[in-house]
Each structure stands twice: as C-alpha cells, then as structure tokens.
Design a protein around this motif. Sequence first.
Motif, short mmCIF file in Angstrom:
data_model
loop_
_atom_site.label_atom_id
_atom_site.label_comp_id
_atom_site.label_asym_id
_atom_site.label_seq_id
_atom_site.Cartn_x
_atom_site.Cartn_y
_atom_site.Cartn_z
N ALA A 1 59.45 48.94 41.56
CA ALA A 1 59.07 47.99 42.67
C ALA A 1 60.10 47.73 43.87
N HIS A 2 59.65 47.73 45.03
CA HIS A 2 60.53 47.56 46.14
C HIS A 2 60.35 45.98 46.37
N ARG A 3 59.09 45.39 46.29
CA ARG A 3 58.79 44.11 46.72
C ARG A 3 57.55 43.58 45.68
N TRP A 4 57.30 42.22 46.06
CA TRP A 4 56.35 41.66 45.06
C TRP A 4 55.02 42.01 45.58
N THR A 5 54.09 42.38 44.96
CA THR A 5 52.43 42.53 45.01
C THR A 5 51.66 41.45 44.67
N ASP A 6 51.12 40.75 45.10
CA ASP A 6 50.42 39.85 44.69
C ASP A 6 49.28 40.37 43.64
N PRO A 7 49.07 39.86 42.48
CA PRO A 7 48.16 40.11 41.41
C PRO A 7 46.66 39.45 41.68
N SER A 8 46.70 38.59 42.41
CA SER A 8 45.49 37.69 42.55
C SER A 8 44.29 38.65 42.86
N PRO A 9 44.48 39.35 44.05
CA PRO A 9 43.20 40.11 44.42
C PRO A 9 42.89 41.07 43.14
N LEU A 10 43.88 41.60 42.27
CA LEU A 10 43.08 42.61 41.24
C LEU A 10 42.64 41.93 40.08
N LEU A 11 43.14 40.72 39.86
CA LEU A 11 42.52 39.93 38.97
C LEU A 11 41.24 39.52 39.40
N GLN A 12 41.00 39.05 40.67
CA GLN A 12 39.67 38.65 41.20
C GLN A 12 38.64 39.73 41.13
N ALA A 13 39.14 40.91 41.29
CA ALA A 13 38.10 42.10 41.49
C ALA A 13 37.75 42.56 39.78
N ARG A 14 38.62 41.93 38.97
CA ARG A 14 37.99 42.37 37.61
C ARG A 14 37.44 41.19 36.97
N GLY A 15 36.95 40.20 37.69
CA GLY A 15 36.00 39.31 37.33
C GLY A 15 36.73 37.90 36.78
N TYR A 16 37.95 37.87 37.43
CA TYR A 16 38.70 36.49 36.61
C TYR A 16 38.60 35.50 38.01
N GLN A 17 38.56 34.29 37.48
CA GLN A 17 38.80 32.97 38.27
C GLN A 17 39.89 32.30 38.21
N LEU A 18 40.54 31.79 39.20
CA LEU A 18 41.75 30.91 38.96
C LEU A 18 41.15 29.62 38.80
N LEU A 19 41.73 29.27 37.41
CA LEU A 19 41.45 27.97 36.95
C LEU A 19 42.56 26.93 37.53
N GLY A 20 43.75 27.26 37.61
CA GLY A 20 44.59 26.46 38.17
C GLY A 20 46.04 27.21 38.52
N ARG A 21 46.67 26.71 39.71
CA ARG A 21 48.08 27.21 40.31
C ARG A 21 49.16 26.02 40.08
#
Length: 213
Positions: free
Chosen positions: A172-192
């Motif tokens: 990796a050259h830089r950070w990629t936010d995994p949030s959209p990938l998790l959301q696309a696979r049916g995950y919901q954010l419970l807390g941050r």
Amino acid sequence: MSFDTLAPHYRWMEAVLAGPRLQRARTAWLDQLRDSPRILVAGVGHGPFLPALVRRVPHAQITAVDSSMRMLRQSLRRVGSLQANITFVHARLPEWTPTKNYDAIVTHFFLDCFPPEQLARVIDVLDSAAMREARWLVSDFALPPRGWRRTRARAIHWLMYRFFRVATRLPAHRWTDPSPLLQARGYQLLGRDESEWGLLRSDCWMRSTADVR
C-alpha cells in the motif's frame, strides 16, 4: 510483504513511538466479543491484543493468522500459558482460505496494509468465514475528513507508509478506508471510537440481520 525483519523490534518500537495508544485502540470494543465462541484475528502481528482477548473471553476458540513466522513466534511468547485455546496459522492473505466459520473477525492495524483492489479481496476472504450476525472489529490509522487534523494525519501517514514500504515491501502507498467495502458486504457500524485527533480509529461492525447467508 514481510514483517520478519521488524519482528524482534516491533514491541519496543510501538512502546517508544506510540506508548499505550495503539493498545487502547485495539481493546476499545473488546467487550463486544464476550459472547463470541469462535474468533479469527487476522494480521495478529506481535500479539499484544491476544492476552486481553483471552482474559476477556476465556472460553473462546481463537485463530490467529499472520504472514510473518517471526511475528507469530512473538505472539506465542507473549501469550505464554494462555495459548491453550489459540491456533496459530502461518498464512498470507488474501491467498489463505479459512476452513472454519467465526462469530467474530478482528483486524487491528492490518487492513491499512493493503491497496484498494487487494483490500477488497482480503475482506472477501475474511467475510467468507464470518457467521451470520458476526461482529468485526477494525482498528486503523485513519485520515480525518478535513482541516488541520487531516493535514497532520497525512504527514504521519506519509512517514509511516514510506518507512514500511522500505522495511517490509508493504504494497500500500496510502490508507484505503475499509468502511464502504464492509457496508457493501452487509455490515453495519455499531460504534466508532476515534483518538489522536482522528489519526486512530476503532470500529465495531456487525453483519446486518437482513443479510442471509
């Protein structure tokens, strides 16, 4: 990518450069795993999360995966007599194929090692091993959305990625936010939980109950 050369030094490097901050990020959502009998820890590294996990969920069957054999040995030494319920797996993601299903996935300071296309494949592999309604804990070095916090974090990211690309051949050259990938696979954010002005991010995700496997 290989962290073998850094393995003997990683513990003191973290202590000197970050103090307890990374461990606080790792354990921010530890209580969310208390009812998880099978837990997969991917990219376990030198293992600082494992003793806390075993003490909090003493009856869980834990699988700890890392591509660095020297890191796995560091993890093994760290857990000592607590290792009875831990299976250590020397494997590289996304090539590794899980053979079990897990109630929880843990990826602490691991997903930020991958470029976008490879990250999607890593998440697919881990998701394939997740039970319905599985929880997924993610800690990363993140980028705040704007302002001086983002400028500060970008400078720190640049130094970190430059160092690890030289020392470990990090892809990796830089950070990629995994949030959209998790959301696309049916995950919901419970807390941050965010700390260090948004540089450190700890998330607890859960597969949506509407997603049927």
